[in-house]
Design an enzyme around this catalytic site. Structure first.
Site, PDB file in Angstrom:
ATOM      1  N   ASP A  41      13.667   8.273  21.022  1.00 57.04           N
ATOM      2  CA  ASP A  41      13.076   9.595  21.208  1.00 57.04           C
ATOM      3  C   ASP A  41      14.013  10.254  22.212  1.00 57.04           C
ATOM      4  O   ASP A  41      13.998   9.903  23.396  1.00 57.04           O
ATOM      5  CB  ASP A  41      11.662   9.456  21.788  1.00 57.04           C
ATOM      6  CG  ASP A  41      11.028  10.798  22.088  1.00 57.04           C
ATOM      7  OD1 ASP A  41      11.768  11.744  22.429  1.00 57.04           O
ATOM      8  OD2 ASP A  41       9.804  10.913  22.002  1.00 57.04           O
ATOM      9  N   HIS A  42      14.854  11.172  21.721  1.00 57.61           N
ATOM     10  CA  HIS A  42      15.964  11.595  22.585  1.00 57.61           C
ATOM     11  C   HIS A  42      15.500  12.331  23.848  1.00 57.61           C
ATOM     12  O   HIS A  42      16.271  12.452  24.797  1.00 57.61           O
ATOM     13  CB  HIS A  42      17.005  12.409  21.804  1.00 57.61           C
ATOM     14  CG  HIS A  42      16.632  13.829  21.544  1.00 57.61           C
ATOM     15  ND1 HIS A  42      15.769  14.201  20.554  1.00 57.61           N
ATOM     16  CD2 HIS A  42      17.001  14.978  22.162  1.00 57.61           C
ATOM     17  CE1 HIS A  42      15.635  15.516  20.560  1.00 57.61           C
ATOM     18  NE2 HIS A  42      16.362  16.012  21.523  1.00 57.61           N
ATOM     19  N   HIS A 104       7.998  13.803  21.385  1.00 57.60           N
ATOM     20  CA  HIS A 104       8.658  14.392  22.564  1.00 57.60           C
ATOM     21  C   HIS A 104       7.663  14.888  23.626  1.00 57.60           C
ATOM     22  O   HIS A 104       7.782  14.568  24.808  1.00 57.60           O
ATOM     23  CB  HIS A 104       9.531  15.576  22.145  1.00 57.60           C
ATOM     24  CG  HIS A 104      10.631  15.240  21.189  1.00 57.60           C
ATOM     25  ND1 HIS A 104      11.283  14.034  21.197  1.00 57.60           N
ATOM     26  CD2 HIS A 104      11.199  15.956  20.192  1.00 57.60           C
ATOM     27  CE1 HIS A 104      12.217  14.027  20.258  1.00 57.60           C
ATOM     28  NE2 HIS A 104      12.176  15.182  19.628  1.00 57.60           N
TER      29      HIS A 104
HETATM   30  C1  BG6 Z   1      14.222  17.155  17.316  1.00 54.21           C
HETATM   31  C2  BG6 Z   1      13.409  17.959  16.334  1.00 54.21           C
HETATM   32  O1  BG6 Z   1      13.699  15.869  17.475  1.00 54.21           O
HETATM   33  O2  BG6 Z   1      14.227  17.834  18.573  1.00 54.21           O
HETATM   34  C3  BG6 Z   1      13.965  19.359  16.182  1.00 54.21           C
HETATM   35  O3  BG6 Z   1      13.423  17.311  15.068  1.00 54.21           O
HETATM   36  C4  BG6 Z   1      14.092  20.030  17.543  1.00 54.21           C
HETATM   37  O4  BG6 Z   1      13.150  20.159  15.324  1.00 54.21           O
HETATM   38  C5  BG6 Z   1      14.814  19.119  18.528  1.00 54.21           C
HETATM   39  O5  BG6 Z   1      14.817  21.221  17.352  1.00 54.21           O
HETATM   40  C6  BG6 Z   1      14.767  19.689  19.931  1.00 54.21           C
HETATM   41  O6  BG6 Z   1      15.586  18.920  20.768  1.00 54.21           O
HETATM   42  P1  BG6 Z   1      16.370  19.548  21.978  1.00 54.21           P
HETATM   43  O7  BG6 Z   1      16.996  18.402  22.677  1.00 54.21           O
HETATM   44  O8  BG6 Z   1      17.366  20.517  21.396  1.00 54.21           O
HETATM   45  O9  BG6 Z   1      15.355  20.266  22.797  1.00 54.21           O
END
Ligand code: BG6
Length: 363
Positions: A41-42, A104
């Site tokens: 989960d980045h 997230h």
């Molecule tokens: C991803 C989603 O996991 O996270 C995307 O699938 C979203 O829809 C993205 O745009 C948002 O990540 P960040 O790091 O750009 O806020």
């Protein structure tokens, strides 16, 4: 799987609902040991998300206030000024809840609400995350009706509506916005609403946690701006202009005694320009090193789905449940503001232009 070094990284969303997540966990467990499975989960790879832990647990001043006695309500926001970027096929089967909230947003909520782990290791830290998920008060019918607002962006002057996007059926009822009020049923948080929201095609891209402290018990000063704010606000900005900002009242210099809100702030560029780094790179580094601390454990995924499953079922069984349109480039359906009125709360919307080095444009 043979060979202790074999590791597998699995991208979110892990499963489509509770049932599929349970099945997936079973399938993975038939081949790998839990410690070989890296559910990514980045958001947890973001330096600023990890810094919530340092902020809370490396300092003695905040934690004594971090509870229902001093905190009025908390907002968790992750919104984007992007559309679904040509991912109609995926997004329409997912929607904002599966794409952002179940993973997230709930991770950010856990970092904000968790108890201090006994030590910062993969077991203790992840135990505390699961405890937060397990403490989420299951949604009642009243919550489903009144504490959830889902929306879908419609066309605006310059942008097309979600239903006009490639790969999206013209009658789609998939949500591109969701706002919810959650309750954490434990000693620390009982009675403190947590408002979370995410959306596509919002006025700006911002991810932040806003902690609203209760007001001083007696206000003896006049406020220069007219209405005095309810209480102090702490903003943990995950992105962009990463930093932390505390809004406090200070005396306006000169004759009389008026109080004005001002800010104590910290921005990451003060740490000597060290770049905050790429979240995926940080996590993959962890996987290579065999350190799963920032990856989601199987029981956490299940617990999170267990909480959101009734909402998914409700939408499935009641396709006519409200889905509010909002023009692309706006802050989402007004119903999401109305949802907070009961608690005299409101969303903190930063201005559009977050490109300066200040955390907030009003500064
Ligand atoms: C991803 C989603 O996991 O996270 C995307 O699938 C979203 O829809 C993205 O745009 C948002 O990540 P960040 O790091 O750009 O806020």
């Amino acid at each position: 799987m043979n060979g202790k070094k074999a590791r597998i990284i699995v991208e979110k969303p892990f499963g489509y609902d509770l049932e599929s997540a349970l099945q997936l966990n079973k399938i993975y467990a038939s081949v790998f040991e839990e410690k070989q499975i890296y559910r990514i989960d980045h958001f947890l790879g973001k330096e600023t998300a990890q810094n919530i832990l340092a902020f809370r647990f490396a300092n003695g001043v905040f934690e004594p206030l971090w509870n229902r006695n001093y905190i009025d309500y908390v907002e968790v926001t992750a919104v984007e000024n992007l559309s679904i970027e040509g991912r109609g096929g995926y997004y329409d089967t997912s929607g904002a809840l599966r794409d952002m909230v179940q993973n997230h947003l709930i991770q950010l909520l856990a970092l904000t609400a968790m108890e201090p782990p006994v030590s910062f290791n993969e077991t203790e830290f992840r135990n505390e995350v699961v405890k937060v998920y397990n403490s989420l008060k299951p949604m009642t019918q009243e919550d489903l009706d009144e504490h959830v607002v889902r929306g879908q962006y419609t066309a605006s002057e310059n942008e097309k509506g979600y239903r006009e996007e490639k790969g999206v059926p013209p009658e789609s009822r998939t949500e591109t916005y969701i706002a919810m009020q959650l309750s954490i049923d434990n000693w620390r948080w009982s009675g403190v609403p947590f408002y979370i929201r995410t959306g596509k095609q919002m006025p700006t891209k911002v991810t932040e946690i806003v902690v609203h402290f209760k007001a001083a018990p007696h206000q003896m000063f006049h406020c220069a701006e007219g209405t005095c704010p309810k209480g102090n606000t702490l903003i943990l900005r995950i992105q962009p202009n990463e930093g932390i900002l505390l809004r406090i009242g200070m005396k306006v210099p000169g004759f009389g005694f008026q109080v004005k809100q001002t800010e104590l702030d910290f921005t990451y560029d003060r740490l000597g320009g060290v770049p905050t780094g790429d979240a995926y790179a940080r996590l993959i580094e962890g996987c290579i090193a065999g350190d799963p601390i920032l990856f989601t454990r199987g029981d956490a995924v299940e617990s999170s789905w267990r909480f959101f499953d009734p909402l998914l079922k409700y939408w499935k069984e009641n396709p006519d449940a409200p889905l509010y349109g909002y023009p692309a480039g706006t802050w989402g359906p007004l119903e999401s503001e109305a949802m907070m009125e009961e608690h005299e709360a409101s969303w903190t919307n930063p201005c559009k232009n977050l490109t300066n080095s200040n955390l907030y444009c009003e500064l």
